[in-house]
Enzyme design. Structure first.
Site, PDB file in Angstrom:
ATOM      1  CE  LYS A  15      -4.400  -1.579   1.789  1.00 58.02           C
ATOM      2  NZ  LYS A  15      -5.423  -1.487   2.832  1.00 58.02           N
ATOM      3  CE  LYS A  70      -5.168  -7.550  -2.153  1.00 60.84           C
ATOM      4  NZ  LYS A  70      -5.328  -7.466  -0.728  1.00 60.84           N
ATOM      5  CE  LYS A  73     -13.295  -2.966  -0.938  1.00 59.68           C
ATOM      6  NZ  LYS A  73     -13.456  -2.913   0.519  1.00 59.68           N
TER       7      LYS A  73
HETATM    8  P1  TYM Z   1     -10.611  -5.848   3.064  1.00 58.48           P
HETATM    9  O1  TYM Z   1     -11.617  -4.799   3.421  1.00 58.48           O
HETATM   10  O2  TYM Z   1      -9.545  -5.473   2.100  1.00 58.48           O
HETATM   11  O3  TYM Z   1     -11.323  -7.139   2.504  1.00 58.48           O
HETATM   12  C1  TYM Z   1     -12.431  -7.759   3.148  1.00 58.48           C
HETATM   13  C2  TYM Z   1     -12.364  -9.264   2.955  1.00 58.48           C
HETATM   14  O4  TYM Z   1     -12.320  -9.597   1.561  1.00 58.48           O
HETATM   15  C3  TYM Z   1     -11.237 -10.489   1.304  1.00 58.48           C
HETATM   16  N1  TYM Z   1     -10.695 -10.216  -0.042  1.00 58.48           N
HETATM   17  C4  TYM Z   1     -10.466 -11.159  -0.975  1.00 58.48           C
HETATM   18  N2  TYM Z   1     -10.669 -12.486  -0.973  1.00 58.48           N
HETATM   19  C5  TYM Z   1     -10.366 -13.170  -2.108  1.00 58.48           C
HETATM   20  N3  TYM Z   1      -9.867 -12.582  -3.231  1.00 58.48           N
HETATM   21  C6  TYM Z   1      -9.647 -11.242  -3.270  1.00 58.48           C
HETATM   22  N4  TYM Z   1      -9.183 -10.670  -4.373  1.00 58.48           N
HETATM   23  C7  TYM Z   1      -9.950 -10.463  -2.103  1.00 58.48           C
HETATM   24  N5  TYM Z   1      -9.860  -9.139  -1.804  1.00 58.48           N
HETATM   25  C8  TYM Z   1     -10.317  -9.019  -0.533  1.00 58.48           C
HETATM   26  C9  TYM Z   1     -10.211 -10.168   2.379  1.00 58.48           C
HETATM   27  O5  TYM Z   1      -9.349 -11.273   2.588  1.00 58.48           O
HETATM   28  C10 TYM Z   1     -11.093  -9.889   3.579  1.00 58.48           C
HETATM   29  O6  TYM Z   1     -11.430 -11.094   4.225  1.00 58.48           O
HETATM   30  N6  TYM Z   1      -7.463  -5.839   6.969  1.00 58.48           N
HETATM   31  C11 TYM Z   1      -8.773  -6.295   6.501  1.00 58.48           C
HETATM   32  C12 TYM Z   1      -9.926  -5.764   7.336  1.00 58.48           C
HETATM   33  C13 TYM Z   1      -9.892  -6.127   8.773  1.00 58.48           C
HETATM   34  C14 TYM Z   1     -10.108  -7.422   9.315  1.00 58.48           C
HETATM   35  C15 TYM Z   1     -10.045  -7.247  10.729  1.00 58.48           C
HETATM   36  C16 TYM Z   1     -10.358  -8.682   8.764  1.00 58.48           C
HETATM   37  C17 TYM Z   1      -9.693  -5.268   9.804  1.00 58.48           C
HETATM   38  N7  TYM Z   1      -9.804  -5.932  10.970  1.00 58.48           N
HETATM   39  C18 TYM Z   1     -10.234  -8.329  11.587  1.00 58.48           C
HETATM   40  C19 TYM Z   1     -10.528  -9.761   9.631  1.00 58.48           C
HETATM   41  C20 TYM Z   1     -10.469  -9.577  11.028  1.00 58.48           C
HETATM   42  C21 TYM Z   1      -8.973  -5.775   5.095  1.00 58.48           C
HETATM   43  O7  TYM Z   1      -8.394  -4.786   4.703  1.00 58.48           O
HETATM   44  O8  TYM Z   1      -9.945  -6.435   4.390  1.00 58.48           O
END
Ligand code: TYM
Length: 330
Positions: free
Chosen positions: A108, A196, A199
């Protein structure tokens, strides 16, 4: 069970197949908590007036994909102040060296540096982000964290932090583990199948949003990047584009990508079938989303209730952690 998602931009197919779908599937057997992590979004959100709106839209989407407010606790992170409070304690339990090894920070911050409008500012929050994420997870005595593959490193560091805290101050936190789906754990960008679906991609043409119209979905799949030979087989390393299409089709239809490959001799029909399977998956979600967005008051009241339920659990864990660390009670 706990998992969270950031309110940054629209929800895409990777989020759904990698995570949200499993939240829905697990909500009946588990004590399920799901956070809309607006504090995490602040690490990269600088414009006023966008975060609240994005939070409400994401809440509508979570209910639209099938989360039931009577089964799962859906809350906004900033409505549960224990997250920030335990987050600080986690920052004091993780080391600078551990944070520098996190691939998400490297990716990032590199992306922000490439973009001239954001290059000069990389927030300290982007760096300490995993400490807050550890707090999210540990506050709920979480056993399982259903996430996509990209979050594995974050769950690993959460375990390391919990182990260190327990070692320093005595048994306080439950050690969580990541749970990823068989198909869809890593949905790739349709235009750049070695990255991947995310966003933060530079263009939208390889991303399928849950709110995309059927015509847009069809076009994105039709233009999906494959390769110059024409053999349909599942091989992530040699044939990333074709494998991604097979995996998306498998995640939508319940088959296995290797077996599905046998049904195709050309790329065109595979692209078309994957696109149609996604359109079918999205149609009922879109209808529910638009209906839910007509009553914002009701959405806000559901979120208030969720925050109340989340605080009941989070406050107990925070008090336990503060007592373990020997802090003077207020
Ligand atoms: P975030 O908001 O980027 O994504 C949310 C969820 O979507 C999954 N994901 C994907 N899975 C498969 N293929 C992809 N291309 C893909 N892009 C996103 C992510 O693995 C996630 O499960 N850091 C985390 C948010 C967070 C979190 C937490 C998650 C904050 N606190 C506590 C679990 C537990 C994040 O940025 O997810």
């Amino acid at each position: 069970m706990l998992s969270c998602i950031q309110p940054t931009g629209d929800v895409h197919l990777g989020n759904y197949l990698g995570a949200l779908r499993n939240w829905v599937a697990g909500q009946h057997e588990n004590d399920a908590f799901h956070g809309i992590v607006d504090l995490h979004a602040l690490t990269i959100t600088e414009a006023p007036d966008v975060l609240g709106q994005a939070t409400l839209q994401l809440a509508a989407m979570l209910f639209a994909v099938g989360l039931d407010p009577d089964e799962a606790t859906i809350f906004v992170q900033s409505h549960v102040p224990e997250h920030s409070q335990l987050g600080w304690m986690m920052e004091c339990t993780v080391s600078y060296g551990e944070l520098t090894r996190m691939t998400q920070f490297k990716d990032k911050s590199a992306k922000r540096q490439e973009n001239t409008s954001t290059a000069e500012f990389i927030s300290a929050g982007l760096f300490t982000y995993p400490a807050l994420q550890a707090a999210d997870i540990l506050l709920y005595d979480t056993d399982e964290v259903p996430v996509g593959e990209d979050q594995r490193q974050h769950i690993e560091i959460t375990r390391d932090i919990a182990i260190r805290f327990n070692h320093r101050f005595g048994d306080t936190f439950v050690l969580p583990k990541a749970v990823t789906p068989k198909a869809g754990a890593r949905v790739m960008d349709l235009q750049d199948p070695t990255s991947k679906m995310s966003k933060s991609a530079n263009t939208d043409s390889g991303l399928v949003y849950l709110l995309d119209e059927p015509a847009a979905v069809r076009k994105k799949f039709k233009r999906a990047v494959t390769d110059s030979d024409s053999e349909v087989r599942f091989d992530r390393a040699e044939k990333p584009g074709v494998s991604n299409l097979l995996e998306i089709l498998a995640a939508c239809t319940g088959g296995a990508p290797e077996a599905l490959a046998a049904g195709y001799t050309q790329y065109g029909p595979l692209k078309a079938d994957a696109g149609e399977a996604v359109i079918e998956l999205l149609q009922p979600i879109q209808a529910r989303y638009h209906e839910l967005m007509t009553d914002r008051g009701e959405l806000q009241s559901l979120l208030r209730k969720g925050a109340g339920k989340a605080r009941e659990v989070a406050a107990v864990t925070l008090a336990r952690a503060q007592a373990a660390a020997g802090m003077l009670p207020a």
